[in-house]
Design an enzyme around this catalytic site. Structure first.
Site, short mmCIF file in Angstrom:
data_model
loop_
_atom_site.label_atom_id
_atom_site.label_comp_id
_atom_site.label_asym_id
_atom_site.label_seq_id
_atom_site.Cartn_x
_atom_site.Cartn_y
_atom_site.Cartn_z
N LYS A 10 -3.57 1.17 15.13
CA LYS A 10 -3.57 2.09 13.99
C LYS A 10 -4.21 3.43 14.37
O LYS A 10 -5.00 3.51 15.33
CB LYS A 10 -4.30 1.47 12.81
CG LYS A 10 -5.72 1.05 13.15
CD LYS A 10 -6.51 0.51 11.97
CE LYS A 10 -5.97 -0.73 11.36
NZ LYS A 10 -6.93 -1.39 10.44
N CYS B 28 -16.20 -8.48 6.29
CA CYS B 28 -16.19 -8.81 7.72
C CYS B 28 -16.54 -7.54 8.49
O CYS B 28 -16.76 -6.48 7.90
CB CYS B 28 -14.84 -9.38 8.16
SG CYS B 28 -13.58 -8.14 8.46
N ARG C 122 0.85 -1.20 0.00
CA ARG C 122 0.00 0.00 0.00
C ARG C 122 0.89 1.25 0.00
O ARG C 122 1.79 1.36 0.83
CB ARG C 122 -0.87 -0.02 1.26
CG ARG C 122 -1.95 1.02 1.30
CD ARG C 122 -2.71 0.94 2.62
NE ARG C 122 -3.59 -0.20 2.73
CZ ARG C 122 -4.12 -0.62 3.89
NH1 ARG C 122 -3.84 0.01 5.03
NH2 ARG C 122 -4.91 -1.68 3.92
N CYS D 29 -15.24 -3.35 0.15
CA CYS D 29 -13.84 -3.59 0.51
C CYS D 29 -13.30 -4.73 -0.35
O CYS D 29 -14.05 -5.38 -1.08
CB CYS D 29 -13.74 -3.94 1.98
SG CYS D 29 -14.35 -5.61 2.31
N LYS E 47 -5.82 7.20 12.45
CA LYS E 47 -6.20 7.77 11.16
C LYS E 47 -6.64 9.23 11.30
O LYS E 47 -7.38 9.55 12.22
CB LYS E 47 -7.33 6.94 10.55
CG LYS E 47 -6.89 5.50 10.31
CD LYS E 47 -7.97 4.63 9.76
CE LYS E 47 -7.40 3.28 9.38
NZ LYS E 47 -8.42 2.38 8.81
N CYS F 150 -13.90 -1.84 6.59
CA CYS F 150 -12.96 -1.10 5.73
C CYS F 150 -13.64 -0.20 4.69
O CYS F 150 -13.02 0.74 4.20
CB CYS F 150 -12.02 -2.07 5.02
SG CYS F 150 -10.97 -2.97 6.17
N ARG G 299 -1.81 6.72 9.70
CA ARG G 299 -1.87 6.22 8.32
C ARG G 299 -2.03 7.37 7.32
O ARG G 299 -1.98 8.54 7.70
CB ARG G 299 -3.09 5.28 8.20
CG ARG G 299 -3.11 4.15 9.21
CD ARG G 299 -2.16 3.06 8.80
NE ARG G 299 -2.28 1.88 9.65
CZ ARG G 299 -3.06 0.82 9.39
NH1 ARG G 299 -3.85 0.82 8.34
NH2 ARG G 299 -3.04 -0.24 10.18
N CYS H 260 -7.80 -10.93 1.26
CA CYS H 260 -7.87 -10.49 2.65
C CYS H 260 -8.01 -11.67 3.61
O CYS H 260 -8.96 -12.45 3.51
CB CYS H 260 -9.03 -9.52 2.86
SG CYS H 260 -9.12 -9.01 4.58
#
Ligand code: SRM
Ligand code: SF4
Length: 564
Positions: free
Chosen positions: A207, A473, A74, A428, A209, A477, A143, A434
């Site tokens: 994470k 899931c 990414r 997603c 953001k 995302c 991120r 994934c």
């Protein structure tokens, strides 16, 4: 000695010598297509995820072969701003090292899938050659910083983009590990000579953001961010920002202690305070975030547990800034603007719909080749959007006809493919790459939308923009909990359907159907759309209608989403 009260990832980070681990050694091991388990955690900080092809996982197991390992990479692209020559560099990598496709993400970045271990270093070097990098695109750090890509007001958007780039730079890890491992940079002799001034040597608990937004378009979904800056403009100038904190989507099915949450507005600050406030938010989370449970480690839980007032005080104390009363703002939509747009200085931009962000050449629709041809002719900018689309930016009046002709030649203009429902959809990645996917998403949503479009037509709602987002899931995302129809994968062919979210991303949806298959989803939507068509108020959106009529429960706080 590892600390058993902390999560395993904390111990891996602590022992990693600022993100080095044994990644470099693992790359040279020819006996496996994988890297060591601990290194799979560290490589994320370098923007690299180890994956395996789930379509053939059990077949390979049966044949006693190791999984078909490959890597997802990414890139970090603050505000999704790319020159067309950078795009040509990215395009080349897709065809040489990855699976002949580029995947635009829900955070204005790009991903490659299917890069095998022996090509990893060269791929990163080529990304660097395109004057981009993959540092901190994943991992327990800040991120990709988002910024609104549509320059309705060109100077405001340019200033906000610059602030997003500054914030991204400011919150970058200081470790030279990335340059050492991937770009053959000089080795740092001892980790003692290096320090992480903001993060410390175990980085963040989870994470993080951040995003900027310019009302009235909430394209970045500001309330889904750990940290957000809402630009306040008066008389054509930026006067400051309302700061939001504590948003996040991820949860786990069946675990009520986890939930999606919308960020709270902390207050108003001057533009000069952005970096100090952002750093204070990050260090507060660094020091108080839960390092014993990764499912409870995001900033949203730190704020839930300790309270917003405590958090605001801590950020003020650390930053030296003080929050004033928030200024008024309002949002109209959390999707992108598609098609031709002219900004305030008369320059054109074309918002190109890219279904679920996947850029490849399929049949008559040749997105990869088409964007390559446009980038070769149009020496300017592409802007990646927060909803997996792309804006061909800064088109002079004299060049419009040429861009239009290229869009038609490669079969990629929006009108050819997209109903308003589809234009407002996102899915997603999910299968086959994934590792967390429980149900299909990117590969399935397009056919489900075909069927939903039939329902909308039946009820004379074909022109109605309704947001629909699917994930494989509960991690969220594609931010499904803030789509008017949110479909969250629970098992093969099964989804929890959320209804009643706000069209502008200001309200979460409520669970409406659990573990539903396609037929159950469509049969539930059919009568609701029929009622919407006849009983709605003027200009009322589907999500608002469902809440007003009591069909969907109004969710006023994420922690209540599981209540029945
Ligand atoms: Fe995500 C993990 C893909 C945006 C919440 N996400 C993953 C991984 C890396 C799976 C994994 O951990 O093994 C997925 C890789 C799939 C693949 O094969 O490529 C993945 N996430 C994506 C992307 C590519 C989705 C897309 O289709 O565009 C997005 C990349 C964004 C980027 O450029 O940085 C992406 N992920 C998001 C968002 C949306 C956002 O950031 O606005 C969210 C919800 C917001 C949030 O963070 O709360 C999101 N991803 C997660 C989570 C849940 C985190 C949590 O707090 O519980 C995970 C799982 C985890 O972190 O453990 C996850
Ligand atoms: Fe994978 Fe789940 Fe994210 Fe979809 S929502 S990409 S299935 S982690």
């Amino acid at each position: 000695m590892s600390d058993t009260s902390l999560t395993e990832v904390e111990n891996i980070k602590a022992a990693s010598r600022l993100l080095r681990g044994s990644i470099a050694e693992g790359l040279t091991d020819p006996l496996t297509g994988s890297i060591a388990d601990a290194d799979t955690q560290l490589s994320k900080f370098h923007g690299i995820y180890q994956q395996d092809d789930r379509d053939i996982r059990s077949e390979r197991k049966r044949r006693k072969l190791e999984p078909a390992y490959s890597f997802m990479i990414r890139a970090r692209i603050p505000g999704g701003l790319l020159t067309t020559s950078q795009w040509l560099g990215l395009d080349q990598i897709a065809t040489t090292h990855a699976n002949q496709s580029i995947r635009l993400t829900t955070r204005q970045a790009v991903q490659y899938h299917g890069v095998v271990k022996r090509n990893l270093k060269q791929t990163i070097a080529d990304i660097n050659q395109a004057t981009l990098d993959t540092i901190a695109a994943c991992g327990d750090v800040n991120r990709n910083v988002m910024s609104p890509p549509l320059p309705a007001s060109s100077s405001i958007h340019r200033d906000v983009q610059r602030l997003a780039e500054e914030l991204s730079e400011h919150l970058m890890p200081a470790s030279r590990a990335y340059h050492e491992i991937w770009l053959d940079g000089a080795k740092v002799e001892s980790s003692k000579t290096e320090i992480e001034p903001i993060y410390g040597d175990t980085y963040l608990p989870r994470k993080f953001k951040a995003a900027f937004v310019v009302p009235p378009q909430n394209d970045v979904d500001i309330f889904a961010q750990d940290l957000g800056f809402i630009t306040i403009v008066k008389n054509g100038t930026i006067v400051g920002f309302n700061v939001t904190a504590g948003g996040g989507m991820g949860m786990t099915h069946g675990d009520k202690s986890t939930f999606p949450r919308l960020g709270d507005v902390l207050g108003f600050i001057d533009a000069d305070d952005i970096l100090a406030v952002a750093e204070a938010v990050v260090t507060t989370q660094r020091d108080f975030g839960d390092r014993t449970n990764r499912k409870h480690a995001r900033l949203k839980y730190t704020i839930e547990d300790r309270g917003l007032d405590w958090f605001r005080d801590e950020v003020e104390k650390r930053s030296g800034a003080s929050f004033a009363q928030p200024h008024k703002y309002s949002f109209v939509a959390n999707g992108d603007v598609h098609g031709w747009q002219r900004d305030d200085v008369g320059v054109w931009h074309y918002g190109l719909f890219i279904e679920n962000g996947r850029i490849d050449d399929i049949g008559d629709r040749r997105l990869l080749s088409g964007l390559r041809a446009i980038a070769e002719q149009h020496n300017s900018e592409f802007r990646l959007t927060p909803n997996q689309n792309l804006i061909i930016s800064k088109i002079a009046e004299k060049d419009r006809a040429c861009i239009k002709a290229l869009l038609a030649e490669f079969g990629i203009e929006n009108s050819k493919h997209a109903s308003p429902l589809r234009l407002n959809s996102m899915a997603c990645v999910a299968f086959p790459t994934c590792g967390q996917a429980m149900a299909e998403s990117e590969r399935y949503l397009p056919t489900l939308i075909d069927k939903m479009d039939v329902l909308l037509k039946r009820h004379v709602l074909s022109d109605e923009p309704v947001t629909v987002r699917m994930t494989g899931c509960a991690n969220g995302c594609a931010r499904p909990y803030i789509a008017e129809i949110g479909l969250v994968g629970k098992g093969p062919g099964r989804y929890t359907m959320y209804l009643g979210a706000g069209f502008a991303g200001e309200r979460l949806g409520a669970p409406y159907l659990d573990n539903a298959n396609e037929e159950q989803v469509l049969s539930a939507l059919d009568p609701l759309l029929a009622r919407f068509a006849t009983e709605r108020n003027d200009a009322e959106h589907f999500g608002d209608f469902l809440v007003r009529t009591g069909v969907a429960r109004e969710i006023t706080a994420g922690r209540n989403i599981h209540d029945s």
